[in-house]
Write an enzyme that holds these catalytic residues in place. Structure first.
Site: not given
Length: 298
Positions: A139-141, A163, A283
Protein backbone atom coordinates in the site's frame (compact mmCIF):
# COMPACT_ATOMS: atom_id res chain seq x y z
CA UNK A 1 14.06 8.64 3.54
CA UNK A 2 11.34 9.53 1.02
CA UNK A 3 8.63 10.85 3.30
CA UNK A 4 5.65 13.15 3.05
CA UNK A 5 3.70 14.08 6.19
CA UNK A 6 0.47 13.68 4.25
CA UNK A 7 1.13 9.93 4.18
CA UNK A 8 0.36 9.81 7.90
CA UNK A 9 -3.26 9.34 6.84
CA UNK A 10 -2.37 5.96 5.44
CA UNK A 11 -1.59 4.64 8.89
CA UNK A 12 -5.04 5.67 10.04
CA UNK A 13 -6.80 4.10 7.06
CA UNK A 14 -4.94 0.82 7.41
CA UNK A 15 -5.03 0.80 11.21
CA UNK A 16 -7.81 -1.79 11.48
CA UNK A 17 -6.78 -4.84 13.48
CA UNK A 18 -7.18 -8.18 11.77
CA UNK A 19 -8.69 -11.10 13.63
CA UNK A 20 -5.98 -12.87 15.61
CA UNK A 21 -3.75 -15.09 13.53
CA UNK A 22 -2.96 -18.52 14.95
CA UNK A 23 0.78 -17.91 15.30
CA UNK A 24 3.10 -15.01 16.11
CA UNK A 25 4.91 -12.74 13.70
CA UNK A 26 8.64 -13.45 14.03
CA UNK A 27 11.57 -11.11 13.49
CA UNK A 28 14.23 -13.00 11.53
CA UNK A 29 17.42 -12.11 13.39
CA UNK A 30 19.44 -14.46 11.21
CA UNK A 31 18.75 -12.40 8.10
CA UNK A 32 21.76 -10.14 7.56
CA UNK A 33 22.08 -10.21 3.76
CA UNK A 34 21.27 -6.54 3.22
CA UNK A 35 22.39 -4.50 1.29
CA UNK A 36 20.15 -2.11 3.28
CA UNK A 37 19.11 -2.58 6.90
CA UNK A 38 15.46 -3.36 6.24
CA UNK A 39 14.08 -5.72 8.86
CA UNK A 40 12.68 -9.12 7.92
CA UNK A 41 9.55 -10.33 9.68
CA UNK A 42 7.89 -13.60 8.75
CA UNK A 43 4.61 -15.37 9.41
CA UNK A 44 4.60 -19.16 9.23
CA UNK A 45 1.27 -20.98 9.41
CA UNK A 46 1.03 -24.21 11.40
CA UNK A 47 -0.11 -26.14 8.34
CA UNK A 48 2.45 -24.86 5.86
CA UNK A 49 2.56 -26.21 2.33
CA UNK A 50 5.80 -27.86 1.25
CA UNK A 51 7.12 -26.04 -0.63
CA UNK A 52 5.10 -23.00 0.45
CA UNK A 53 4.15 -20.05 -1.76
CA UNK A 54 5.48 -16.70 -0.53
CA UNK A 55 3.63 -13.38 -0.34
CA UNK A 56 5.73 -10.29 0.35
CA UNK A 57 3.40 -7.73 2.02
CA UNK A 58 4.94 -4.25 2.00
CA UNK A 59 3.90 -1.42 4.31
CA UNK A 60 3.22 2.27 3.66
CA UNK A 61 5.22 5.35 4.81
CA UNK A 62 5.22 5.74 8.63
CA UNK A 63 4.49 2.02 8.79
CA UNK A 64 6.33 -1.11 9.84
CA UNK A 65 6.26 -4.77 8.99
CA UNK A 66 4.54 -5.41 12.32
CA UNK A 67 1.90 -2.79 11.56
CA UNK A 68 1.10 -4.26 8.16
CA UNK A 69 0.79 -7.69 9.79
CA UNK A 70 -1.88 -6.46 12.21
CA UNK A 71 -3.54 -4.18 9.66
CA UNK A 72 -4.13 -6.82 6.99
CA UNK A 73 -5.57 -10.33 6.78
CA UNK A 74 -2.79 -12.06 4.85
CA UNK A 75 -1.58 -13.97 7.93
CA UNK A 76 -5.10 -15.12 8.75
CA UNK A 77 -5.50 -16.43 5.22
CA UNK A 78 -2.08 -18.09 5.43
CA UNK A 79 -3.46 -20.17 8.31
CA UNK A 80 -6.02 -21.73 5.98
CA UNK A 81 -4.03 -21.66 2.71
CA UNK A 82 -0.59 -22.69 3.92
CA UNK A 83 1.54 -19.94 2.36
CA UNK A 84 4.35 -17.89 3.96
CA UNK A 85 4.09 -14.12 4.43
CA UNK A 86 7.18 -11.90 4.58
CA UNK A 87 6.64 -8.44 6.08
CA UNK A 88 9.67 -6.25 5.30
CA UNK A 89 10.18 -3.25 7.58
CA UNK A 90 11.73 -0.11 6.06
CA UNK A 91 15.09 1.08 7.40
CA UNK A 92 14.35 4.76 6.70
CA UNK A 93 13.51 7.28 9.42
CA UNK A 94 10.13 8.04 7.85
CA UNK A 95 9.26 4.43 7.16
CA UNK A 96 9.17 4.92 3.39
CA UNK A 97 10.81 2.66 0.84
CA UNK A 98 13.58 3.61 -1.58
CA UNK A 99 11.68 3.61 -4.85
CA UNK A 100 13.54 6.53 -6.43
CA UNK A 101 17.23 5.60 -6.60
CA UNK A 102 18.64 4.01 -9.73
CA UNK A 103 20.25 1.43 -7.44
CA UNK A 104 16.94 0.19 -6.05
CA UNK A 105 15.27 0.31 -9.45
CA UNK A 106 17.94 -1.71 -11.24
CA UNK A 107 18.18 -5.49 -11.24
CA UNK A 108 20.83 -6.76 -8.79
CA UNK A 109 22.23 -3.27 -8.20
CA UNK A 110 21.28 -3.02 -4.52
CA UNK A 111 18.91 -0.84 -2.51
CA UNK A 112 15.78 -1.84 -0.62
CA UNK A 113 14.52 -3.87 -3.57
CA UNK A 114 17.55 -6.17 -3.49
CA UNK A 115 17.22 -6.53 0.29
CA UNK A 116 13.63 -7.72 -0.14
CA UNK A 117 14.68 -10.16 -2.86
CA UNK A 118 17.32 -11.49 -0.46
CA UNK A 119 14.56 -12.01 2.11
CA UNK A 120 12.75 -14.18 -0.42
CA UNK A 121 15.93 -16.20 -0.98
CA UNK A 122 16.30 -16.61 2.80
CA UNK A 123 12.73 -17.86 3.12
CA UNK A 124 13.25 -20.37 0.31
CA UNK A 125 16.44 -21.74 1.88
CA UNK A 126 15.41 -21.67 5.54
CA UNK A 127 11.60 -21.98 5.69
CA UNK A 128 10.69 -24.19 2.75
CA UNK A 129 9.44 -21.41 0.51
CA UNK A 130 8.56 -22.08 -3.12
CA UNK A 131 10.84 -20.08 -5.41
CA UNK A 132 8.39 -20.57 -8.28
CA UNK A 133 5.44 -19.01 -6.43
CA UNK A 134 6.48 -15.62 -5.07
CA UNK A 135 4.12 -12.62 -5.05
CA UNK A 136 4.28 -8.98 -3.92
CA UNK A 137 1.63 -6.61 -2.61
CA UNK A 138 1.69 -3.29 -0.80
CA UNK A 139 0.00 0.00 0.00
CA UNK A 140 1.18 3.52 -0.90
CA UNK A 141 5.00 3.42 -0.58
CA UNK A 142 4.59 -0.37 -0.45
CA UNK A 143 2.60 -0.20 -3.67
CA UNK A 144 5.46 1.72 -5.27
CA UNK A 145 7.89 -0.95 -4.09
CA UNK A 146 5.59 -3.65 -5.48
CA UNK A 147 5.89 -1.98 -8.89
CA UNK A 148 9.67 -1.67 -8.50
CA UNK A 149 10.02 -5.35 -7.61
CA UNK A 150 7.84 -6.40 -10.54
CA UNK A 151 9.91 -4.24 -12.87
CA UNK A 152 13.44 -4.95 -11.63
CA UNK A 153 12.95 -8.58 -10.58
CA UNK A 154 10.51 -10.22 -13.01
CA UNK A 155 12.55 -13.40 -12.59
CA UNK A 156 11.58 -13.55 -8.90
CA UNK A 157 7.96 -12.34 -8.69
CA UNK A 158 5.09 -13.98 -10.53
CA UNK A 159 2.41 -11.38 -9.76
CA UNK A 160 1.81 -8.14 -7.91
CA UNK A 161 -1.06 -6.17 -6.38
CA UNK A 162 -0.40 -2.45 -5.98
CA UNK A 163 -2.68 -0.32 -3.76
CA UNK A 164 -2.59 3.44 -4.41
CA UNK A 165 0.93 3.89 -5.74
CA UNK A 166 2.65 5.53 -8.71
CA UNK A 167 4.18 4.07 -11.89
CA UNK A 168 7.45 2.17 -11.66
CA UNK A 169 10.31 4.70 -11.71
CA UNK A 170 8.05 7.77 -11.51
CA UNK A 171 9.84 9.38 -8.55
CA UNK A 172 13.24 8.74 -10.11
CA UNK A 173 12.39 10.32 -13.46
CA UNK A 174 10.45 13.23 -11.96
CA UNK A 175 13.31 13.97 -9.55
CA UNK A 176 15.86 13.92 -12.36
CA UNK A 177 13.68 16.21 -14.47
CA UNK A 178 13.47 18.63 -11.55
CA UNK A 179 17.25 18.60 -11.19
CA UNK A 180 17.26 17.02 -7.73
CA UNK A 181 20.72 15.80 -6.71
CA UNK A 182 19.22 12.98 -4.63
CA UNK A 183 16.12 11.31 -6.11
CA UNK A 184 13.20 11.10 -3.72
CA UNK A 185 9.71 12.44 -3.09
CA UNK A 186 8.52 14.56 -5.98
CA UNK A 187 5.29 16.55 -5.94
CA UNK A 188 4.75 16.32 -9.70
CA UNK A 189 4.85 12.53 -9.58
CA UNK A 190 2.83 12.34 -6.37
CA UNK A 191 0.22 14.68 -7.80
CA UNK A 192 -0.18 12.65 -10.96
CA UNK A 193 1.42 15.29 -13.17
CA UNK A 194 4.12 13.00 -14.57
CA UNK A 195 2.49 11.94 -17.83
CA UNK A 196 4.16 9.73 -20.43
CA UNK A 197 3.12 7.54 -23.31
CA UNK A 198 2.63 3.84 -22.69
CA UNK A 199 5.79 3.17 -24.70
CA UNK A 200 7.84 5.61 -22.61
CA UNK A 201 6.65 4.08 -19.34
CA UNK A 202 7.22 0.58 -20.67
CA UNK A 203 10.72 1.42 -21.89
CA UNK A 204 11.53 2.81 -18.45
CA UNK A 205 10.54 -0.45 -16.74
CA UNK A 206 12.42 -2.57 -19.27
CA UNK A 207 15.55 -0.44 -18.81
CA UNK A 208 15.98 -1.69 -15.24
CA UNK A 209 16.65 -5.24 -16.46
CA UNK A 210 17.51 -4.70 -20.14
CA UNK A 211 18.59 -8.25 -20.99
CA UNK A 212 15.54 -9.97 -19.53
CA UNK A 213 13.41 -11.84 -22.07
CA UNK A 214 11.29 -14.03 -19.80
CA UNK A 215 7.75 -13.86 -18.49
CA UNK A 216 6.72 -10.64 -16.70
CA UNK A 217 4.63 -10.60 -13.50
CA UNK A 218 0.91 -10.13 -13.93
CA UNK A 219 -0.38 -7.04 -12.14
CA UNK A 220 -3.38 -5.67 -10.25
CA UNK A 221 -3.45 -1.87 -9.98
CA UNK A 222 -5.78 -0.24 -7.39
CA UNK A 223 -6.54 3.46 -6.91
CA UNK A 224 -9.22 5.70 -5.46
CA UNK A 225 -10.70 8.67 -7.30
CA UNK A 226 -10.50 10.82 -4.14
CA UNK A 227 -6.83 10.18 -3.43
CA UNK A 228 -5.29 13.52 -2.41
CA UNK A 229 -1.88 12.08 -1.50
CA UNK A 230 -0.93 10.18 -4.64
CA UNK A 231 -3.21 11.66 -7.25
CA UNK A 232 -5.73 9.58 -9.18
CA UNK A 233 -4.03 10.26 -12.57
CA UNK A 234 -1.28 7.89 -11.39
CA UNK A 235 -3.79 5.08 -11.87
CA UNK A 236 -4.02 5.69 -15.61
CA UNK A 237 -0.26 6.17 -15.93
CA UNK A 238 0.49 2.90 -14.12
CA UNK A 239 -2.01 1.03 -16.29
CA UNK A 240 -0.44 2.51 -19.42
CA UNK A 241 2.94 1.32 -18.20
CA UNK A 242 1.98 -2.25 -17.45
CA UNK A 243 -0.24 -2.58 -20.51
CA UNK A 244 2.84 -1.83 -22.58
CA UNK A 245 5.18 -4.06 -20.58
CA UNK A 246 2.72 -6.95 -20.69
CA UNK A 247 1.57 -6.18 -24.25
CA UNK A 248 -2.15 -6.20 -23.44
CA UNK A 249 -4.55 -3.50 -24.68
CA UNK A 250 -7.56 -2.22 -22.74
CA UNK A 251 -10.61 -4.41 -23.36
CA UNK A 252 -13.57 -3.33 -21.22
CA UNK A 253 -14.92 -1.98 -17.93
CA UNK A 254 -17.02 -3.94 -15.45
CA UNK A 255 -19.07 -1.78 -13.10
CA UNK A 256 -19.47 -2.58 -9.39
CA UNK A 257 -16.66 -5.12 -9.41
CA UNK A 258 -15.37 -6.51 -7.04
CA UNK A 259 -17.92 -4.51 -5.01
CA UNK A 260 -20.31 -1.59 -5.30
CA UNK A 261 -18.57 1.65 -6.32
CA UNK A 262 -15.56 -0.01 -7.90
CA UNK A 263 -14.90 -0.33 -11.62
CA UNK A 264 -12.84 -3.21 -12.89
CA UNK A 265 -10.75 -2.40 -15.96
CA UNK A 266 -9.83 -5.46 -18.02
CA UNK A 267 -6.77 -5.58 -20.25
CA UNK A 268 -6.40 -8.30 -22.84
CA UNK A 269 -8.20 -11.41 -21.62
CA UNK A 270 -7.87 -10.34 -17.98
CA UNK A 271 -5.15 -12.83 -17.07
CA UNK A 272 -2.19 -10.41 -17.08
CA UNK A 273 -3.44 -6.95 -16.08
CA UNK A 274 -6.51 -5.63 -14.27
CA UNK A 275 -7.17 -2.22 -12.74
CA UNK A 276 -9.63 -1.38 -9.96
CA UNK A 277 -10.90 2.19 -9.58
CA UNK A 278 -12.68 3.04 -6.32
CA UNK A 279 -15.22 5.85 -6.70
CA UNK A 280 -14.84 8.34 -3.83
CA UNK A 281 -12.11 6.23 -2.20
CA UNK A 282 -9.19 8.17 -0.72
CA UNK A 283 -5.67 7.20 0.25
CA UNK A 284 -5.34 4.28 0.41
CA UNK A 285 -7.68 1.76 -1.17
CA UNK A 286 -8.61 -0.83 1.50
CA UNK A 287 -6.82 -4.12 1.04
CA UNK A 288 -8.84 -6.75 -0.80
CA UNK A 289 -6.98 -9.84 0.33
CA UNK A 290 -9.38 -12.37 -1.22
CA UNK A 291 -9.04 -10.70 -4.63
CA UNK A 292 -5.26 -10.71 -4.27
CA UNK A 293 -5.14 -14.40 -3.40
CA UNK A 294 -7.35 -15.30 -6.35
CA UNK A 295 -5.02 -13.28 -8.59
CA UNK A 296 -2.01 -15.09 -7.15
CA UNK A 297 -3.70 -18.44 -7.66
CA UNK A 298 -3.66 -19.29 -3.96
Amino acid sequence: MYFSSSLLATALVLGRIADAAQNQLTKVSGFTAGPTKAGMYIYLPTKKLNPAPIIVAIHYCTGTGQGYFTGSKYANLADSKGFIVIYPSSPSSGGCWDVASKTSLTHDAGGDSKTIVNMVDYAVKNYGGDRDRVYATGSSSGAMMTNVLAGAYPDVFKAGSSYSGVPDGCFYVASATAGMATPGWNNDCAGGKSVKTAQQWGDLTRSYYPNYNGTRPKMLIWHGTADNTLGYPNFAEALKQWSNVLNVPFTKDNANTPQSGYTQKIYGDGTKLIGYSGQGVGHTVPIHEDVDLAWFGL
